[in-house]
Design a protein around this motif. Sequence first.
Motif, PDB file in Angstrom:
ATOM      1  N   GLY A 129     -34.053  37.065 -11.430  1.00 17.85           N
ATOM      2  CA  GLY A 129     -34.431  37.458 -12.792  1.00 17.85           C
ATOM      3  C   GLY A 129     -35.934  37.497 -12.951  1.00 17.85           C
ATOM      4  O   GLY A 129     -36.682  37.088 -12.063  1.00 17.85           O
ATOM      5  N   ASP A 162     -21.795  25.320 -23.800  1.00 21.18           N
ATOM      6  CA  ASP A 162     -21.185  24.109 -23.236  1.00 21.18           C
ATOM      7  C   ASP A 162     -20.164  23.489 -24.183  1.00 21.18           C
ATOM      8  O   ASP A 162     -19.351  22.671 -23.784  1.00 21.18           O
ATOM      9  CB  ASP A 162     -22.276  23.064 -22.917  1.00 21.18           C
ATOM     10  N   GLY A 200     -37.679  32.338 -11.893  1.00 19.87           N
ATOM     11  CA  GLY A 200     -37.928  33.059 -10.646  1.00 19.87           C
ATOM     12  C   GLY A 200     -37.428  32.320  -9.415  1.00 19.87           C
ATOM     13  O   GLY A 200     -37.923  32.537  -8.316  1.00 19.87           O
ATOM     14  N   THR A 201     -36.444  31.458  -9.590  1.00 23.81           N
ATOM     15  CA  THR A 201     -35.902  30.694  -8.463  1.00 23.81           C
ATOM     16  C   THR A 201     -35.259  31.601  -7.413  1.00 23.81           C
ATOM     17  O   THR A 201     -35.479  31.434  -6.219  1.00 23.81           O
ATOM     18  CB  THR A 201     -34.866  29.663  -8.970  1.00 23.81           C
ATOM     19  N   THR A 202     -34.457  32.567  -7.856  1.00 22.37           N
ATOM     20  CA  THR A 202     -33.777  33.450  -6.907  1.00 22.37           C
ATOM     21  C   THR A 202     -34.715  34.559  -6.468  1.00 22.37           C
ATOM     22  O   THR A 202     -35.181  35.350  -7.287  1.00 22.37           O
ATOM     23  CB  THR A 202     -32.505  34.054  -7.544  1.00 22.37           C
ATOM     24  N   ALA A 226     -21.573  28.108 -17.466  1.00 23.11           N
ATOM     25  CA  ALA A 226     -21.563  28.150 -15.997  1.00 23.11           C
ATOM     26  C   ALA A 226     -21.537  26.742 -15.420  1.00 23.11           C
ATOM     27  O   ALA A 226     -21.000  26.522 -14.347  1.00 23.11           O
ATOM     28  CB  ALA A 226     -22.784  28.911 -15.488  1.00 23.11           C
ATOM     29  N   THR A 227     -22.089  25.759 -16.164  1.00 23.26           N
ATOM     30  CA  THR A 227     -22.114  24.396 -15.617  1.00 23.26           C
ATOM     31  C   THR A 227     -20.794  23.659 -15.797  1.00 23.26           C
ATOM     32  O   THR A 227     -20.348  22.995 -14.882  1.00 23.26           O
ATOM     33  CB  THR A 227     -23.260  23.534 -16.209  1.00 23.26           C
ATOM     34  N   GLY A 251     -29.163  31.408 -16.057  1.00 24.05           N
ATOM     35  CA  GLY A 251     -28.037  30.753 -15.374  1.00 24.05           C
ATOM     36  C   GLY A 251     -27.205  31.668 -14.491  1.00 24.05           C
ATOM     37  O   GLY A 251     -26.039  31.381 -14.222  1.00 24.05           O
ATOM     38  N   LYS A 252     -27.817  32.747 -13.986  1.00 29.04           N
ATOM     39  CA  LYS A 252     -27.080  33.680 -13.115  1.00 29.04           C
ATOM     40  C   LYS A 252     -26.597  32.986 -11.841  1.00 29.04           C
ATOM     41  O   LYS A 252     -25.451  33.139 -11.433  1.00 29.04           O
ATOM     42  CB  LYS A 252     -27.968  34.875 -12.731  1.00 29.04           C
ATOM     43  N   SER A 253     -27.492  32.226 -11.209  1.00 28.69           N
ATOM     44  CA  SER A 253     -27.126  31.583  -9.943  1.00 28.69           C
ATOM     45  C   SER A 253     -26.106  30.466 -10.170  1.00 28.69           C
ATOM     46  O   SER A 253     -25.206  30.263  -9.345  1.00 28.69           O
ATOM     47  CB  SER A 253     -28.373  31.019  -9.256  1.00 28.69           C
ATOM     48  N   THR A 254     -26.231  29.778 -11.284  1.00 25.34           N
ATOM     49  CA  THR A 254     -25.257  28.738 -11.607  1.00 25.34           C
ATOM     50  C   THR A 254     -23.879  29.369 -11.802  1.00 25.34           C
ATOM     51  O   THR A 254     -22.872  28.871 -11.297  1.00 25.34           O
ATOM     52  CB  THR A 254     -25.671  28.005 -12.913  1.00 25.34           C
ATOM     53  N   ASN A 273     -33.784  32.214 -15.518  1.00 27.52           N
ATOM     54  CA  ASN A 273     -33.336  30.944 -16.120  1.00 27.52           C
ATOM     55  C   ASN A 273     -32.137  31.005 -17.059  1.00 27.52           C
ATOM     56  O   ASN A 273     -31.820  30.012 -17.710  1.00 27.52           O
ATOM     57  CB  ASN A 273     -34.487  30.255 -16.877  1.00 27.52           C
ATOM     58  N   LYS A 317     -24.310  29.153 -21.265  1.00 27.01           N
ATOM     59  CA  LYS A 317     -24.716  27.825 -21.767  1.00 27.01           C
ATOM     60  C   LYS A 317     -23.973  27.468 -23.061  1.00 27.01           C
ATOM     61  O   LYS A 317     -24.475  26.726 -23.897  1.00 27.01           O
ATOM     62  CB  LYS A 317     -26.243  27.716 -21.932  1.00 27.01           C
ATOM     63  N   SER A 358     -32.426  26.163 -10.390  1.00 21.88           N
ATOM     64  CA  SER A 358     -33.435  25.247 -10.927  1.00 21.88           C
ATOM     65  C   SER A 358     -33.905  25.761 -12.275  1.00 21.88           C
ATOM     66  O   SER A 358     -33.616  26.900 -12.647  1.00 21.88           O
ATOM     67  CB  SER A 358     -34.629  25.134  -9.978  1.00 21.88           C
TER      68      SER A 358
HETATM   69  N1  LIG Z   1     -26.607  23.539 -20.416  1.00 20.70           N
HETATM   70  C1  LIG Z   1     -26.422  24.487 -19.497  1.00 20.70           C
HETATM   71  N2  LIG Z   1     -27.401  24.724 -18.586  1.00 20.70           N
HETATM   72  C2  LIG Z   1     -27.178  25.688 -17.673  1.00 20.70           C
HETATM   73  C3  LIG Z   1     -25.973  26.460 -17.647  1.00 20.70           C
HETATM   74  N3  LIG Z   1     -26.086  27.355 -16.636  1.00 20.70           N
HETATM   75  C4  LIG Z   1     -27.289  27.166 -16.064  1.00 20.70           C
HETATM   76  N4  LIG Z   1     -27.953  26.162 -16.673  1.00 20.70           N
HETATM   77  C5  LIG Z   1     -29.305  25.631 -16.318  1.00 20.70           C
HETATM   78  O1  LIG Z   1     -30.260  26.673 -16.487  1.00 20.70           O
HETATM   79  C6  LIG Z   1     -31.310  26.562 -15.507  1.00 20.70           C
HETATM   80  C7  LIG Z   1     -31.475  27.879 -14.782  1.00 20.70           C
HETATM   81  O2  LIG Z   1     -30.313  28.133 -13.991  1.00 20.70           O
HETATM   82  P1  LIG Z   1     -30.292  29.190 -12.785  1.00 20.70           P
HETATM   83  O3  LIG Z   1     -28.857  29.378 -12.437  1.00 20.70           O
HETATM   84  O4  LIG Z   1     -31.230  28.809 -11.714  1.00 20.70           O
HETATM   85  O5  LIG Z   1     -30.849  30.487 -13.554  1.00 20.70           O
HETATM   86  P2  LIG Z   1     -31.091  31.960 -12.974  1.00 20.70           P
HETATM   87  O6  LIG Z   1     -30.704  32.918 -14.048  1.00 20.70           O
HETATM   88  O7  LIG Z   1     -30.427  32.119 -11.664  1.00 20.70           O
HETATM   89  O8  LIG Z   1     -32.677  31.997 -12.818  1.00 20.70           O
HETATM   90  P3  LIG Z   1     -33.601  32.877 -11.815  1.00 20.70           P
HETATM   91  O9  LIG Z   1     -33.055  32.755 -10.429  1.00 20.70           O
HETATM   92  O10 LIG Z   1     -34.950  32.275 -11.967  1.00 20.70           O
HETATM   93  O11 LIG Z   1     -33.535  34.289 -12.330  1.00 20.70           O
HETATM   94  C8  LIG Z   1     -30.904  25.387 -14.601  1.00 20.70           C
HETATM   95  O12 LIG Z   1     -31.595  24.239 -15.045  1.00 20.70           O
HETATM   96  C9  LIG Z   1     -29.412  25.264 -14.847  1.00 20.70           C
HETATM   97  O13 LIG Z   1     -28.916  23.960 -14.605  1.00 20.70           O
HETATM   98  C10 LIG Z   1     -24.959  26.161 -18.619  1.00 20.70           C
HETATM   99  O14 LIG Z   1     -23.866  26.746 -18.667  1.00 20.70           O
HETATM  100  N5  LIG Z   1     -25.236  25.176 -19.508  1.00 20.70           N
END
Ligand SMILES: Nc1nc2c(ncn2[C@@H]2O[C@H](COP(=O)(O)OP(=O)(O)OP(=O)(O)O)[C@@H](O)[C@H]2O)c(=O)[nH]1
Length: 172
Positions: free
Chosen positions: A66, A131, A42-44, A157-158, A21-24, A19, A129, A38
């Motif tokens: 993650g 932002d 554990g989405t990825t 990342a967003t 934001g690796k995938s983002t 969570n 994050k 999402s």
């Molecule tokens: N505000 C904000 N939210 C973000 C940012 N990057 C990611 N998110 C949010 O964080 C949440 C997790 O993002 P993912 O990219 O799925 O995280 P991950 O690290 O890939 O998670 P896993 O695959 O579970 O390991 C989502 O709700 C995203 O929209 C950011 O730069 N800013």
Amino acid sequence: MIENIAQNLPTIVLVGRANVGKSTLFNTLIEEHKALVSDIAGTTRTNNEGVIIWRGKEIHVIDTGGFDNDENESFADEIIDQDERALDRADIIVMVSDVKTGVLPQEKELARDLKKKYKKTKIFLVGNKVDSKKVELNLGEKEWQGLGLGYPIPLSATNGRGIGDFLDILYT
Ligand SMILES: Nc1nc2c(ncn2[C@@H]2O[C@H](COP(=O)(O)OP(=O)(O)OP(=O)(O)O)[C@@H](O)[C@H]2O)c(=O)[nH]1
Ligand SMILES: [Mg+2]
């Protein structure tokens, strides 16, 4: 196909707990919505691979899954075991953290284990994050220095804040 294209390219691997934001970040870097994102930890489940183009050069990027847990249990071993194949190929490891939640004690362990196991690999820390400018102030907290990976590279990342600077750092 990506695997073939990417074979001779430098590889960066995104790691970190769930969570952050690796995938983002992966999607932003490759400029496609390829990886599922999402707020469920554990989405990825399987790694995503793509190619970044920055200043006319290509770089191969791998987004890994993650781990997280509610208890104070370690997750460093799980992350390193699961992502080992990608990490072994990495020219650069990027440990991604979440500025909004701050650093978890287990992330300190992850940073330490990554440094120990991948001594010859460059490791960068990203504070994701960020932002807005205001959020960036959180990175001044001592906990971030405690990871021993230098000052975190702030980015969002967003909304793309700090992405160009991040890529410049990776490419040098
Ligand atoms: N505000 C904000 N939210 C973000 C940012 N990057 C990611 N998110 C949010 O964080 C949440 C997790 O993002 P993912 O990219 O799925 O995280 P991950 O690290 O890939 O998670 P896993 O695959 O579970 O390991 C989502 O709700 C995203 O929209 C950011 O730069 N800013
Ligand atoms: Mg993911």
